[in-house]
Enzyme design. Sequence first.
Site, PDB file in Angstrom:
ATOM      1  N   CYS A  34      -0.450  -8.139  -2.261  1.00  0.00           N
ATOM      2  CA  CYS A  34      -1.048  -7.513  -1.083  1.00  0.00           C
ATOM      3  C   CYS A  34      -1.712  -6.184  -1.452  1.00  0.00           C
ATOM      4  O   CYS A  34      -2.794  -6.189  -2.007  1.00  0.00           O
ATOM      5  CB  CYS A  34      -0.022  -7.393   0.029  1.00  0.00           C
ATOM      6  SG  CYS A  34      -0.805  -7.401   1.634  1.00  0.00           S
ATOM      7  N   HIS A  52       1.890 -12.793   0.651  1.00  0.00           N
ATOM      8  CA  HIS A  52       3.226 -12.454   0.134  1.00  0.00           C
ATOM      9  C   HIS A  52       3.951 -13.723  -0.314  1.00  0.00           C
ATOM     10  O   HIS A  52       4.678 -14.331   0.489  1.00  0.00           O
ATOM     11  CB  HIS A  52       4.049 -11.759   1.221  1.00  0.00           C
ATOM     12  CG  HIS A  52       3.591 -10.373   1.522  1.00  0.00           C
ATOM     13  ND1 HIS A  52       4.070  -9.272   0.848  1.00  0.00           N
ATOM     14  CD2 HIS A  52       2.682  -9.917   2.409  1.00  0.00           C
ATOM     15  CE1 HIS A  52       3.481  -8.187   1.329  1.00  0.00           C
ATOM     16  NE2 HIS A  52       2.635  -8.544   2.272  1.00  0.00           N
ATOM     17  N   GLU A  55       6.487 -14.014  -2.084  1.00  0.00           N
ATOM     18  CA  GLU A  55       7.947 -13.838  -2.193  1.00  0.00           C
ATOM     19  C   GLU A  55       8.711 -14.439  -1.010  1.00  0.00           C
ATOM     20  O   GLU A  55       9.872 -14.802  -1.147  1.00  0.00           O
ATOM     21  CB  GLU A  55       8.297 -12.346  -2.361  1.00  0.00           C
ATOM     22  CG  GLU A  55       8.046 -11.439  -1.156  1.00  0.00           C
ATOM     23  CD  GLU A  55       6.645 -10.845  -1.111  1.00  0.00           C
ATOM     24  OE1 GLU A  55       5.721 -11.437  -1.710  1.00  0.00           O
ATOM     25  OE2 GLU A  55       6.474  -9.787  -0.456  1.00  0.00           O
TER      26      GLU A  55
HETATM   27  N1  GLN Z   1      -1.693  -1.620   3.629  1.00  0.00           N
HETATM   28  C1  GLN Z   1      -2.435  -2.774   3.273  1.00  0.00           C
HETATM   29  C2  GLN Z   1      -3.059  -3.466   4.476  1.00  0.00           C
HETATM   30  O1  GLN Z   1      -2.681  -3.223   5.600  1.00  0.00           O
HETATM   31  C3  GLN Z   1      -1.579  -3.746   2.499  1.00  0.00           C
HETATM   32  C4  GLN Z   1      -0.410  -4.271   3.263  1.00  0.00           C
HETATM   33  C5  GLN Z   1       0.634  -4.903   2.406  1.00  0.00           C
HETATM   34  O2  GLN Z   1       0.717  -4.619   1.206  1.00  0.00           O
HETATM   35  N2  GLN Z   1       1.475  -5.711   2.985  1.00  0.00           N
HETATM   36  O3  GLN Z   1      -3.939  -4.263   4.329  1.00  0.00           O
END
Ligand code: GLN
Length: 562
Positions: A381, A506, A508
């Site tokens: 992410c 994600h 995970e």
């Molecule tokens: N802060 C970033 C976004 O909002 C990444 C979010 C994250 O890593 N879950 O896109």
Amino acid sequence: MKTKYIFVSGGVLSSIGKGLASAAMGALLESRGLKITLMKMDPYLNVDPGTMNPFQHGEVFVTEDGAETDLDLGHYERFTNINLKRENSVSAGQVYETVIAKERRGEYLGGTVQVIPHITDEIKERIKKVAKGKDVCIVEIGGTVGDIESLPFLEAIRQFRFDLGEENVIFIHLTLVPFLGASGELKTKPTQHSVQKLREIGIQPDFLLCRTDRILPPEIRAKIALFCNIKAENVITAKDVSNIYEVPLVFYEQGLDEKICNRLRLKTKSKGLDKWAKISSALASPKNGVVEIGIVGKYVDLTESYKSVSEALVHGAIANQVKVNLKYIDSEKLESTNPDSELAGLSGILVPGGFGNRGVEGKIKAIEFARTHKIPYFGICIGLQLAIIEYSRHVCGLTKATSREFSNTGEFVIDLMEDQRRVERIGGSMRLGSFQCKISPKTLAAESYGLNEISERHRHRYEVNNHYRKILTEHGLVFSGINPEMNLVEMLEIKDHPWFLTCQFHPEFKSKPFAPHPLFVAFVKAALKNTLQLKKNIRKDISKVVTVNQTKVMKKHRPECN
Ligand code: GLN
């Protein structure tokens, strides 16, 4: 078959492992062929954990349908085969919100709206809805018995047993039985008091799970049984374990699943716990040595914030028969230190999800280090977004590259999508839950998954800005995963590197010990290869030194060698 209910409460201390105990009981019952579900009731007034501080609350676990839930739901999914939904996580905030909204709509016809019966009815309704069609519904009550705020939930489950009868509802209470080194004794008083608190409000537990550092001797179990009005055979030792996947085995050895089934009149047979035994032995004796993974983030003081990531790494380690050591590296501190001191020698580097601009320059430093030193890198992410920023700045020459999340000026290689810009409210503009992703052939992504289309869970607001895709591709970045509907970048990697893969989603959240996520398996494999290479290089260096020294010695003592 009538649905049976198991309510799990906790006493004495918070964080003694109610979530894991509930998940482990889910695993045991599932292994007997029962159709189960698990629920978490959180007594706090927040409507969901989505906007709660990770320092206070730990990880936010995201379900397939995009609910931002408590991290215990992660344990439930990892230990069982179920996919949970939004309704499996209930907070007092949600319950009160629903009841107050009904009152505003006049649904109570002007009657006085009260905790009993309106709040308790709403709680009972939510439980029944989730349990529909299941053999067993396990409900964990968050908080510790004795807290004011968990009272409505406890009252609701007291009524539940009254409504549905003893053969359909059981109460299991998790307590702590500490060993006091000074007196050399196991202490049962905290357990007695905690059960007293429960009995005061009309709940008599059927089973006690006693968290201890040693097996409880029969006389201690008998004492607890007597004081707590419970059969001694139902006083179960929840002994500390070296890894969490041993918990189902600890309960199984004491026949907990059999006892629960008998008590609930469930006619099932155990099929054994081979699956769990295999996982535990793989963790206890890894054949291929150790890898050390650096996790670079800002919540390193509360590692619960990275629970699913650290567990998925363990799953990847099981698949590769290695032990994984995790080194948490504070991204903010990294901003002012030489990265060599923190990162050199690591088998792999991982940047997990994160929000806000604190510590991002430290993470970028770590990514640059991984890229230029050819250390396997896995970006999740924000770990993808920062990899793009790093590459744009240092390879493509876009020195002002940034994300709109961090700055108002610069080149926004990471940006909000057009229609998101209008949505101002925090929590309203996130891409949440499962989305499809098409994978390009002959990439690390394709090799790892062995598939050309996948679906993974998201939780983020910002996206890769498609305007920059051309320049980034020309400079060697490979966009290996794309969301087909919205044409958004989901995965990217670097060609000229042993293993550099990042994803906007994600992964995970979908990893389980007996079904490790392919990206974590591939990353740990690359990390292992890197470690073996590092060792080889060290050996080479040593042998060079030895040869040079030997030659010197020979020259000194054996002049004929000159
Ligand atoms: N802060 C970033 C976004 O909002 C990444 C979010 C994250 O890593 N879950 O896109």
